[in-house]
Design an enzyme around this catalytic site. Structure first.
Site, PDB file in Angstrom:
ATOM      1  N   HIS A  59       0.812  -1.191   0.002  1.00 21.91           N
ATOM      2  CA  HIS A  59       0.123   0.120  -0.017  1.00 21.91           C
ATOM      3  C   HIS A  59       0.983   1.276  -0.086  1.00 21.91           C
ATOM      4  O   HIS A  59       0.540   2.103  -0.834  1.00 21.91           O
ATOM      5  CB  HIS A  59      -1.039  -0.003   1.278  1.00 21.91           C
ATOM      6  CG  HIS A  59      -2.018   0.897   1.215  1.00 21.91           C
ATOM      7  ND1 HIS A  59      -3.112   0.850   0.225  1.00 21.91           N
ATOM      8  CD2 HIS A  59      -2.174   2.208   1.881  1.00 21.91           C
ATOM      9  CE1 HIS A  59      -3.767   1.751   0.782  1.00 21.91           C
ATOM     10  NE2 HIS A  59      -3.569   2.736   1.435  1.00 21.91           N
ATOM     11  N   TYR A  62       4.399   0.200  -3.030  1.00 24.15           N
ATOM     12  CA  TYR A  62       4.203  -0.069  -4.556  1.00 24.15           C
ATOM     13  C   TYR A  62       5.361  -1.149  -4.939  1.00 24.15           C
ATOM     14  O   TYR A  62       5.603  -1.236  -6.003  1.00 24.15           O
ATOM     15  CB  TYR A  62       4.264   0.811  -5.224  1.00 24.15           C
ATOM     16  CG  TYR A  62       2.932   1.809  -5.029  1.00 24.15           C
ATOM     17  CD1 TYR A  62       1.639   1.502  -4.577  1.00 24.15           C
ATOM     18  CD2 TYR A  62       2.999   3.182  -5.633  1.00 24.15           C
ATOM     19  CE1 TYR A  62       0.718   2.303  -4.346  1.00 24.15           C
ATOM     20  CE2 TYR A  62       1.789   3.992  -5.097  1.00 24.15           C
ATOM     21  CZ  TYR A  62       0.648   3.380  -4.549  1.00 24.15           C
ATOM     22  OH  TYR A  62      -0.241   4.491  -4.543  1.00 24.15           O
ATOM     23  N   HIS A 105     -10.617   2.361  -0.786  1.00 26.90           N
ATOM     24  CA  HIS A 105     -10.570   1.940   0.496  1.00 26.90           C
ATOM     25  C   HIS A 105     -11.467   0.574   0.648  1.00 26.90           C
ATOM     26  O   HIS A 105     -12.471   0.483   1.339  1.00 26.90           O
ATOM     27  CB  HIS A 105     -11.378   3.150   1.159  1.00 26.90           C
ATOM     28  CG  HIS A 105     -10.572   3.534   2.569  1.00 26.90           C
ATOM     29  ND1 HIS A 105     -11.059   3.717   3.735  1.00 26.90           N
ATOM     30  CD2 HIS A 105      -9.430   3.704   2.819  1.00 26.90           C
ATOM     31  CE1 HIS A 105     -10.341   4.145   4.617  1.00 26.90           C
ATOM     32  NE2 HIS A 105      -9.148   4.176   4.166  1.00 26.90           N
ATOM     33  N   ARG A 126      -8.192  15.185   1.609  1.00 22.20           N
ATOM     34  CA  ARG A 126      -6.985  15.885   2.376  1.00 22.20           C
ATOM     35  C   ARG A 126      -5.991  15.889   1.211  1.00 22.20           C
ATOM     36  O   ARG A 126      -4.806  16.736   1.344  1.00 22.20           O
ATOM     37  CB  ARG A 126      -6.619  14.955   3.792  1.00 22.20           C
ATOM     38  CG  ARG A 126      -7.701  15.368   4.725  1.00 22.20           C
ATOM     39  CD  ARG A 126      -7.066  14.759   6.149  1.00 22.20           C
ATOM     40  NE  ARG A 126      -6.777  13.308   6.139  1.00 22.20           N
ATOM     41  CZ  ARG A 126      -7.711  12.472   6.413  1.00 22.20           C
ATOM     42  NH1 ARG A 126      -8.980  12.731   6.360  1.00 22.20           N
ATOM     43  NH2 ARG A 126      -7.613  11.141   6.356  1.00 22.20           N
ATOM     44  N   ASP A 278      -0.602  14.907   4.336  1.00 21.49           N
ATOM     45  CA  ASP A 278      -1.826  14.222   4.990  1.00 21.49           C
ATOM     46  C   ASP A 278      -1.339  13.124   5.528  1.00 21.49           C
ATOM     47  O   ASP A 278      -0.412  12.291   5.186  1.00 21.49           O
ATOM     48  CB  ASP A 278      -2.883  13.822   4.041  1.00 21.49           C
ATOM     49  CG  ASP A 278      -3.780  12.634   4.460  1.00 21.49           C
ATOM     50  OD1 ASP A 278      -4.160  12.890   5.734  1.00 21.49           O
ATOM     51  OD2 ASP A 278      -4.229  11.797   3.819  1.00 21.49           O
ATOM     52  N   ASN A 506      -5.782   6.957 -11.829  1.00 25.10           N
ATOM     53  CA  ASN A 506      -6.240   5.477 -11.938  1.00 25.10           C
ATOM     54  C   ASN A 506      -6.078   5.050 -10.496  1.00 25.10           C
ATOM     55  O   ASN A 506      -5.288   5.368  -9.767  1.00 25.10           O
ATOM     56  CB  ASN A 506      -5.566   4.797 -12.953  1.00 25.10           C
ATOM     57  CG  ASN A 506      -3.994   4.613 -12.754  1.00 25.10           C
ATOM     58  OD1 ASN A 506      -3.616   4.725 -11.734  1.00 25.10           O
ATOM     59  ND2 ASN A 506      -3.361   4.539 -13.956  1.00 25.10           N
ATOM     60  N   ASN A 544      -3.506   5.094  -7.554  1.00 26.63           N
ATOM     61  CA  ASN A 544      -3.182   4.236  -6.306  1.00 26.63           C
ATOM     62  C   ASN A 544      -3.367   2.866  -6.918  1.00 26.63           C
ATOM     63  O   ASN A 544      -3.992   2.517  -7.992  1.00 26.63           O
ATOM     64  CB  ASN A 544      -4.721   4.505  -5.380  1.00 26.63           C
ATOM     65  CG  ASN A 544      -4.732   3.268  -4.278  1.00 26.63           C
ATOM     66  OD1 ASN A 544      -5.652   2.835  -4.056  1.00 26.63           O
ATOM     67  ND2 ASN A 544      -3.641   3.506  -3.589  1.00 26.63           N
ATOM     68  N   SER A 546      -4.484  -1.053  -5.732  1.00 22.47           N
ATOM     69  CA  SER A 546      -5.082  -1.730  -4.564  1.00 22.47           C
ATOM     70  C   SER A 546      -4.923  -3.174  -4.900  1.00 22.47           C
ATOM     71  O   SER A 546      -5.706  -3.675  -5.716  1.00 22.47           O
ATOM     72  CB  SER A 546      -6.356  -1.299  -4.366  1.00 22.47           C
ATOM     73  OG  SER A 546      -7.002  -2.240  -3.461  1.00 22.47           O
TER      74      SER A 546
END
EC number: 6.3.5.3
Length: 756
Positions: A59, A62, A105, A126, A278, A506, A544, A546
């Site tokens: 996370h 990478y 998330h 944020r 953040d 993306n 991101n 995931s």
């Protein structure tokens, strides 16, 4: 014969056994732990092990995807900031810039859907205002299992409530998104949140800890024990023990976030900030070490000064907590009181917790003792990178030569159309977006429900169009083609709104990259996205990854989601998908082929994708988009609608439903009626045009070598949608009936008893 003398294997000591149990529980491999020991020249202590484990998680680091992400184009004439900061930044002229990003998330939302979705929204907000931008709009991309499943209905309901609860309270409109339902996501829903903001060039910020001796300042909510090891949790597959990891899910407070947003933007406008980031995944750890690493510096933090809402918190807990609504600032030494004056006005916690150093190390102190001393670069740039080998899945080879069209034929096209319109993936999402305040800030020009949302840029004649898009079935059947289509369709959506596509962000949602077949899907889809980005000149400015979206060993469909933003140069160009005036001509741009593999019609009939998905010619796609945009900008077009799930018949229905108008459509085709109506061939756009301007549009299409056909006429309210194919009437249906079917599908499913 002589031989090498065997060396007895040494039994590990009790301390080594304890270390191994600890670091494995934290998500580190034996090899990674050995590398940490080598980097430090000693065994790390408990706090240091925890810090390495979160910073070296997928996370944050990478480590499995970084080599592939380098394939994506990230530069362009308008790009001000690409990947590497809180969000990407693109120039939109007149000294202004648009700032945007999408993030996942997924795992938190699977076990605590309301807070998982809410804090996903809070985190992406944020990311945007940490860049100096005022958030202007929110979007989302959601994936769930079948609504016939009781738990799926619960997850869907709570995720939507969480998105609404956070966005509505903070006063940022949720203007667009998409929702797809497929059993592939039953155990692992996807919740991807996107935020778009606007700023002036001089206010753009970065997350850097520059200036030796400068103050490191903690701002916002106090630190608690929620979210500890959330980054590691997001880098693991879900299993039967997932429910027991609720402490890894953060709890959000949008009212505090609103104060934090306003306070930080005022500090930025007054020039009081050197760097800002953040405290997102990995909390205080990631924000402090990433800011230091980017500046080539170190940081010293006194953890006794960190605001805490729970007593007795340990250094490990404080550094790994992912409590929400917190920011880390770097401020010039001597200006702390100026910062405090602004934050006091906004009733925000502030604590000077450390300073920037020149030694390149993260040093932490607690109760007068040093509890961590590690080189910053080993946590960030020194994280392991894995170059894996993918392998082609057996199903892909088997599907290549399967002709699915014959098994999908029907002779009841009206019934098929109604089935498509009431499929939750295609049906009206009003049940979802009526829960969102999409008109707050009073800048929303095109509301949810069209191809792309549009927000006006106050004080200018311009606007921004935005959308999210992706099709996991296509990517499953052919990752490279599916990846390209995700980019192309997102760009097509903003073009249909009257906007020039600028750039994209993306979110790459996949299973475990440790499985060669999954890694192949990831690599191929990124290659496809790269192909489309280059062809359409839409660079990737952030996003991101995931991974590990699996439940009990079963992966989701590979699902890259594209968030696209386009610039409407003149608000008068803003276009929607609904037919607007009886008597207008209906034109179809592009070509239709026999392409039902991976289609929504196949999903209804067979329940799973097979065969080949629609193919895409990116040069043809570029021309279709350019023609459409030019026609809109010349005021030749009344409505424009991308053809996507459900094909031409669904696009025509949606264009009629928007304003309750009918249409009389006549098609000539060598395809079967089923293929003609429900094929999901790419690079097609439905236009309605004033009859006096049809010749201009056709001439423009000829100039760009774009196939175009005049297929019918918009008719009055109360008239049906009639479609004939080669002289055979395939559909004659009252638009009000189609509307009822389309609008009632999701509410009907959600009103089912939760006990069923």
């Amino acid at each position: 014969m002589g031989g090498r003398k065997s060396v007895p294997k040494r039994e590990p000591s009790a301390a080594e056994i304890a270390d191994q149990k600890l670091y494995r529980e934290m998500g580190l491999s034996d090899e990674e732990y050995a590398r940490i020991c080598e980097d430090l020249g000693r065994r790390p202590n408990y706090v240091e092990t925890g810090i390495y484990s979160v910073m070296w998680s997928e996370h944050c680091s990478y480590k499995n995807s970084k080599p592939l992400l380098r394939l994506l184009p990230t530069e362009g004439p308008r790009v001000i900031q690409g990947p590497g900061e809180g969000a990407g930044v693109v120039d939109i002229g007149d000294g202004q810039a648009v700032v945007f990003k999408i993030e996942s998330h997924n795992h938190p939302s699977a076990i605590e859907p309301y807070q998982g979705a809410a804090t996903g929204v809070g985190g992406i907000i944020r990311d945007v205002f940490s860049m100096g931008a005022r958030p202007a709009a929110l979007l989302n991309s959601l994936r769930f299992g079948s609504l016939s499943d009781r738990r799926v209905r619960y997850l869907f309901e709570q995720v939507v409530k969480g998105i609404a609860g956070y966005g509505n309270c903070i006063g940022i409109p949720t203007v667009g998104g998409e929702v797809v339902f497929d059993d592939a996501y039953r155990g692992n829903p996807l919740v991807n949140a996107m935020c778009v903001g606007v700023t002036e060039h001089e206010h753009i910020q970065k997350g850097v800890a520059e200036g030796i001796g400068n103050a490191v300042i903690y701002v916002g909510a106090s630190t608690g024990r929620d979210g500890i090891h959330g980054a590691t949790f997001a880098s693991e597959a879900l299993d039967e023990d997932a429910e027991g990891r609720r402490p890894a899910v953060q709890v959000g407070d949008p009212f505090t976030e609103k104060l934090l947003l306003e306070g930080c933007l005022e500090l930025i406008e007054k020039g009081l900030i050197v760097g800002i980031q953040d405290m997102g995944a990995a909390g205080l750890t990631s924000s402090s070490v990433e800011m230091a690493c980017k500046a080539g510096n170190g940081v010293e933090l006194n953890l006794d000064l960190v605001p805490q809402r729970e007593t007795g918190m340990t250094p490990y807990e404080m550094m790994l907590s992912e409590s929400q609504e917190r920011m880390l600032l770097v401020v010039e030494k001597g200006r702390e009181d100026e910062v405090r004056a602004v934050l006091d006005k906004w009733e925000l916690n502030m604590a000077v917790i450390g300073r920037v150093t020149g030694n390149g190390r993260l040093r932490l102190y607690h109760k007068g003792k040093e509890v961590c001393d590690v080189p910053v670069h080993t946590l960030v740039d020194g994280a392991p990178v894995y170059v894996r080998q993918g392998s082609v899945p057996a199903y892909y080879k088997e599907n290549r030569d399967v002709n699915v069209n014959r098994t999908l034929e029907t002779d009841n096209w009206e019934m098929a159309l109604k089935q498509l319109l009431q499929s939750p993936t295609i049906a009206s999402k009003r049940w979802v977006y009526r829960q969102y305040d999409y008109m707050v800030q009073a800048n929303t020009a095109v509301q949810p429900g069209s191809d792309a949302a549009v927000i006006r840029l106050r004080g200018t004649g311009k606007a921004l169009a935005m959308t999210t898009d992706g099709n996991g079935r296509y990517v499953y059947l052919d990752p490279r083609v599916g990846g390209a289509i995700a980019v192309a369709e997102a760009a097509r959506n903003v073009v249909c709104a009257g906007a020039e596509p600028l750039a994209l962000t993306n979110c790459l949602n996949f299973g475990s990259p440790e499985h060669p077949e999954i890694y192949w899907q990831l690599e191929e889809s990124i290659n496809g996205m790269r192909d489309a980005c280059l062809a359409l000149q839409t660079p990737v400015i952030g996003g991101n990854v995931s991974l590990y979206n699996e439940t009990e060993g079963k992966a989701i469909f590979p699902t890259p989601i594209v968030g696209m933003v386009g610039l409407v140069h003149d608000v008068s160009h803003t276009t929607q998908q609904a037919f607007r005036r009886p008597g207008d001509a209906v034109l179809l741009l592009g070509e239709t082929f026999a392409e039902l593999g991976g289609s929504e019609w196949q999903h209804i009939r067979e329940g799973k994708p097979s065969g080949r998905p629609p193919q895409i010619d990116l040069e043809k796609e570029r021309r279709v988009q350019q023609v459409t945009l030019r026609a809109i900008q010349r005021h030749l077009v009344r409505s424009a609608h991308d053809l996507a799930e459900g094909g031409l018949a669904v696009a025509l229905s949606e264009a009629c439903i928007g304003n309750g108008l009918g249409a009389d459509i006549s098609l000539e085709s060598s395809l079967s009626v089923t293929e003609c109506l429900f094929s999901e061939s790419q690079s097609r756009i439905l236009l309605s045009v004033d009859g006096h301007k049809v010749d201009e549009v056709i001439a423009l299409c000829a100039e760009w070598d774009v196939p175009v056909a005049r297929i019918g006429t918009v008719t009055e309210r109360g008239k049906p949608l009639t479609i004939t194919v080669n002289g055979q009437t395939a559909v004659t249906e009252d638009v009000r009936t189609l509307t009822d079917v389309w609008e009632g599908a999701i509410p009907c499913q959600m009103n089912r008893s939760l006990t069923s």
